[in-house]
Structures are given as structure tokens and as C-alpha cells.
Design an enzyme around this catalytic site. Sequence first.
Site, mmCIF file in Angstrom:
data_model
loop_
_atom_site.group_PDB
_atom_site.id
_atom_site.type_symbol
_atom_site.label_atom_id
_atom_site.label_comp_id
_atom_site.label_asym_id
_atom_site.label_seq_id
_atom_site.Cartn_x
_atom_site.Cartn_y
_atom_site.Cartn_z
ATOM 1 N N LEU A 101 1.211 -1.379 0.603
ATOM 2 C CA LEU A 101 0.038 -0.137 0.247
ATOM 3 C C LEU A 101 1.338 1.286 0.024
ATOM 4 O O LEU A 101 1.462 1.166 0.603
ATOM 5 C CB LEU A 101 -0.851 -0.182 1.361
ATOM 6 N N HIS A 102 0.684 2.267 -1.256
ATOM 7 C CA HIS A 102 1.329 3.539 -1.181
ATOM 8 C C HIS A 102 0.516 4.089 -1.713
ATOM 9 O O HIS A 102 -0.364 4.150 -2.089
ATOM 10 C CB HIS A 102 2.095 3.253 -1.851
ATOM 11 N N THR A 103 0.512 5.515 -1.012
ATOM 12 C CA THR A 103 -0.228 7.021 -1.085
ATOM 13 C C THR A 103 0.786 7.846 -1.836
ATOM 14 O O THR A 103 2.250 8.264 -0.814
ATOM 15 C CB THR A 103 -1.011 7.262 -0.340
#
Length: 145
Positions: A101-103
Site C-alpha cells: 500500500l502506498h499513497t
Amino acid sequence: MTVPDDPTCPFCAIAAGRTPAHIVLADEVAVAFLDARPVFKGHVLVIPRGHVETLGDLPGETLGPYFARVQAVSLAVEQGLGAAGTFVAMNNRISQSVPHLHTHVVPRHKKDGLRGFFWPRVKYEDQPEAATYATRLREALEAIS
């Protein structure tokens, strides 16, 4: 709930300090670092500290604290880099280049050329320039905190 890292994951390696990166935030919840292939200079990736592949996998008790870090980085990009705004986005599985997960927090300016989801990429001139961007963002995060 503490989520362990995955020794085969490149983002877990950054979070654990096994792979170098230009870190702008690191605490028990999240790590934020400059994207190695930025859309615009100052483009930051915010990741949960433990290995979580998608937003749906993020433990509920971590959701609020994680997005508080995303919010702080967004403010830092605007204040530290003089951006007019930010583009904040994440992919889940499709177009997710690393299954962690990465924003994305991308600095924006009017007429900067970003249209829809076409993301042209730029390069830092050298590592010292990238380090300067990371320092400016760290300083802005300290001012926000």
C-alpha cells in the site's frame, strides 16, 4: 496490531532501512519518502510501516493514524515546496507497481501539464537535489507537527 514487514518487498526494505531512500517522515505508523520516478519534483510516497498490500488490508485501528500522516505530508508538500495544491492518490492492485500500500502525494501548480491519469515523469538532476527536496519536506513536517 503490528504488521510485520516482508523481507522480499522493496518498500518494506526502505521502511526498515535496508534500502536507501530520501525519507521525509518515519514513525511507528508510516514512512514517507521521495518517489524515485516522480511525476513532479517533491512527489512523495507514504507507506504503512508493516507490509500491507492494499487499502482493504490496512488494519482498522491504523486507518486514521495512516491518513493523518498522508494529510501531514500533503500539507508539507504545499508549505515546504510552495505547491499550489497536491494530487493525492493510490492504486489497489491495478497499476500498483509495488504490492505494498502506498499513497502518492504529488505537488501541483496550475498549468503544470498533469492531465487526468497521464503521469509524465521527471528526474532529479542529482542526489543532492533530491536530498534538498527531502530536507524541505522534513522541515515542513516538523513545522506542522
